[in-house]
Design an enzyme around this catalytic site. Structure first.
Site, PDB file in Angstrom:
ATOM      1  N   CYS A   1       0.817  -1.214   0.000  1.00 50.07           N
ATOM      2  CA  CYS A   1       0.000   0.000   0.000  1.00 50.07           C
ATOM      3  C   CYS A   1       0.849   1.262   0.000  1.00 50.07           C
ATOM      4  O   CYS A   1       0.549   2.227  -0.707  1.00 50.07           O
ATOM      5  CB  CYS A   1      -0.955  -0.006   1.179  1.00 50.07           C
ATOM      6  SG  CYS A   1      -0.145  -0.129   2.786  1.00 50.07           S
TER       7      CYS A   1
ATOM      8  N   HIS B   1      -1.749   1.063   7.157  1.00 50.03           N
ATOM      9  CA  HIS B   1      -2.099   1.186   5.746  1.00 50.03           C
ATOM     10  C   HIS B   1      -1.786   2.601   5.270  1.00 50.03           C
ATOM     11  O   HIS B   1      -1.930   3.569   6.020  1.00 50.03           O
ATOM     12  CB  HIS B   1      -3.592   0.895   5.561  1.00 50.03           C
ATOM     13  CG  HIS B   1      -4.041   0.750   4.145  1.00 50.03           C
ATOM     14  ND1 HIS B   1      -3.432  -0.086   3.243  1.00 50.03           N
ATOM     15  CD2 HIS B   1      -5.053   1.354   3.466  1.00 50.03           C
ATOM     16  CE1 HIS B   1      -4.062  -0.020   2.078  1.00 50.03           C
ATOM     17  NE2 HIS B   1      -5.048   0.858   2.187  1.00 50.03           N
TER      18      HIS B   1
ATOM     19  N   ASN C   1      -7.782   4.837  -2.389  1.00 47.83           N
ATOM     20  CA  ASN C   1      -7.241   3.588  -1.871  1.00 47.83           C
ATOM     21  C   ASN C   1      -6.564   2.812  -3.005  1.00 47.83           C
ATOM     22  O   ASN C   1      -6.565   3.251  -4.159  1.00 47.83           O
ATOM     23  CB  ASN C   1      -8.364   2.758  -1.229  1.00 47.83           C
ATOM     24  CG  ASN C   1      -7.858   1.814  -0.165  1.00 47.83           C
ATOM     25  OD1 ASN C   1      -6.672   1.528  -0.077  1.00 47.83           O
ATOM     26  ND2 ASN C   1      -8.760   1.309   0.658  1.00 47.83           N
TER      27      ASN C   1
END
Length: 444
Positions: free
Chosen positions: A70, A364, A385
């Site tokens: 991520c 994250h 995202n």
């Protein structure tokens, strides 16, 4: 003196539970639907509609699939926004596999160096145990990707596309960690035997050759020179020949990454605000950019993010995404669930308490691409995202401002947005070293 649980206590507990109709009703709902579904709060969806006063056009989201990249996707996404805008390209992506390869390779060397440096420590010492518990992993920090780009450059995704192992990294990590742990035995034994520096260096070079081989087999061979062509949104054809990863970065991105600084909000007693911190044994490229964090209060933290968004530039940020968030609808809000009410328990802690007691840390990284301002105060934030377009609103999430206060820990901004006094702080060499296991050393 410890005491066992008595039958009388259990009887009392059961009588209390059975006498509460509220708990019995909650029991039916929770047993049938689970804790989260039974406590879902519709008001959070109403409060966090995906409409923002500042909303950057960033295009289709990427998908890290079954990997822990991520932080890498988030950083590369901030770069591709610039490329898409400057070169009029639609839905362009940079190669996450290319940076993944070099990150794995450099992390192996970083691990070897830490093993050598701690070889005189007991095997059960906390530092050695910390190193061996997770020799390497997919996660990382912004400064670690900067270190990779500064050394190896960057390439388009078309030049080094995804492999099975980059998209589903569990097998690669299993055997890479197995290899590193075995090599740790050899390196520690060499130090214990008082082997010469040249012998240790020769042994480590063979180990790195094996790592390179493993990465080539699983991820592919990274390019050193390539051609790149594309059609822009107006259907005009463009072709570039004899590029290198470094020249591609210079020509297509060109940002001076040394101008960007990591900002954290960690309101714990051991980290006074307006000071810079680093973390022992945290990094990937030996001799590369050091991971550094400037700790500020939450108002300054948000003001910096807003300033960069107002200038039209997205913001890399790190948070604890699993806290009070709905994956499918893409809502991150402190009122997403009424768990305290449904379970009839108090789970509330302060942000500092969650950090100090291991309840929360950065898990994250994503990208802030918008914010809703009312009277110049933020109410909610738009989040890009990297879980594909099947979650949230075509892959975009909404984060309430209250959730940011509680569960967001890091942003990256150009230091030109810092007040003068904070620019002077980050320019100094005075850096406080944190323990390797400090929560601010968490890898997204």
């Amino acid at each position: 003196m410890s005491k066992t649980i008595s039958k009388e206590q259990i009887k009392k507990f059961n009588q209390h539970f059975q006498s509460s109709q509220q708990l019995l009703n909650a029991q039916n709902a929770v047993m049938k639907n689970g804790i989260l579904a039974a406590s879902s709060n519709q008001q959070a969806l109403i409060d966090n509609t995906p409409v923002f006063s500042i909303d950057l056009d960033t295009g289709k989201v990427a998908n890290q699939k079954q990997s822990g990249r991520c932080w890498m996707f988030a950083a590369l996404n901030t770069f591709r926004h610039t490329i898409q805008h400057d070169f009029n390209i639609k839905n362009f992506e940079l190669s996450q596999n290319y940076t993944f390869f070099w990150d794995k390779f450099e992390k192996a060397n970083y691990f070897y160096e830490n093993i050598i440096n701690t070889s005189n420590d007991d095997l059960n010492s906390r530092k050695v145990a910390f190193l061996l518990q997770t020799p390497q992993q997919d996660g990382g920090q912004w400064d670690m990707l900067v270190a990779i780009i500064q050394k190896y450059g960057i390439v388009p995704k078309s030049v080094m596309p995804e492999s099975f192992n980059s998209s589903m990294s569990r097998e690669l990590n299993t055997y890479l960690d197995k290899k590193l742990r075995k090599d740790a035995i050899i390196l520690r034994d060499l130090v214990a035997e008082n082997a010469s520096e040249s012998k240790i260096a020769e042994t480590k070079e063979k180990m790195l050759s094996d790592i390179y081989q493993l990465l080539c087999l699983t991820l592919g061979t990274p390019p050193t020179e390539f051609d790149f062509s594309f059609r822009d949104k107006d259907d005009n054809f463009h072709a570039y020949e004899n590029l290198t990863p470094q020249s591609f970065y210079d020509q297509f991105i060109g940002a001076d990454l040394s101008e960007y600084v990591s900002i954290i909000n960690a309101p714990t007693a051991d980290k006074p605000y307006n000071e810079v911190y680093t973390v022992e044994m945290l990094g990937n490229v030996v001799g590369g950019k050091e991971v550094r964090h400037l700790n500020v209060d939450i108002k300054t933290f948000k003001d910096l993010a807003i300033a960069q968004l107002k200038a039209g530039e997205a913001v890399w940020y790190g948070c604890d995404v699993g806290q009070s968030s709905t994956r499918d609808s893409g809502i991150m809000a402190t009122n997403a669930y009424n768990i305290d009410a449904v379970l009839d328990m108090d789970f509330q802690m302060s942000k500092a308490e969650r950090l100090d007691y291991g309840e929360s840390l950065m898990t994250h990284a994503m990208v802030l691409t918008g914010v809703n301002l009312v009277n110049e105060q933020p109410t909610k934030w738009k989040v890009e995202n990297s879980w594909g377009d099947k979650v949230g609103t075509k892959g975009y999430f909404v984060m309430s401002d209250e959730w940011l206060d509680e569960y967001t820990y890091q942003i990256v901004v150009n230091k030109k947005y810092l007040p003068k006094e904070l620019q002077e702080v980050v320019a100094k060499d005075n850096v406080t070293m944190l323990d390797p296991w400090d929560p601010m050393g968490a890898l997204a």
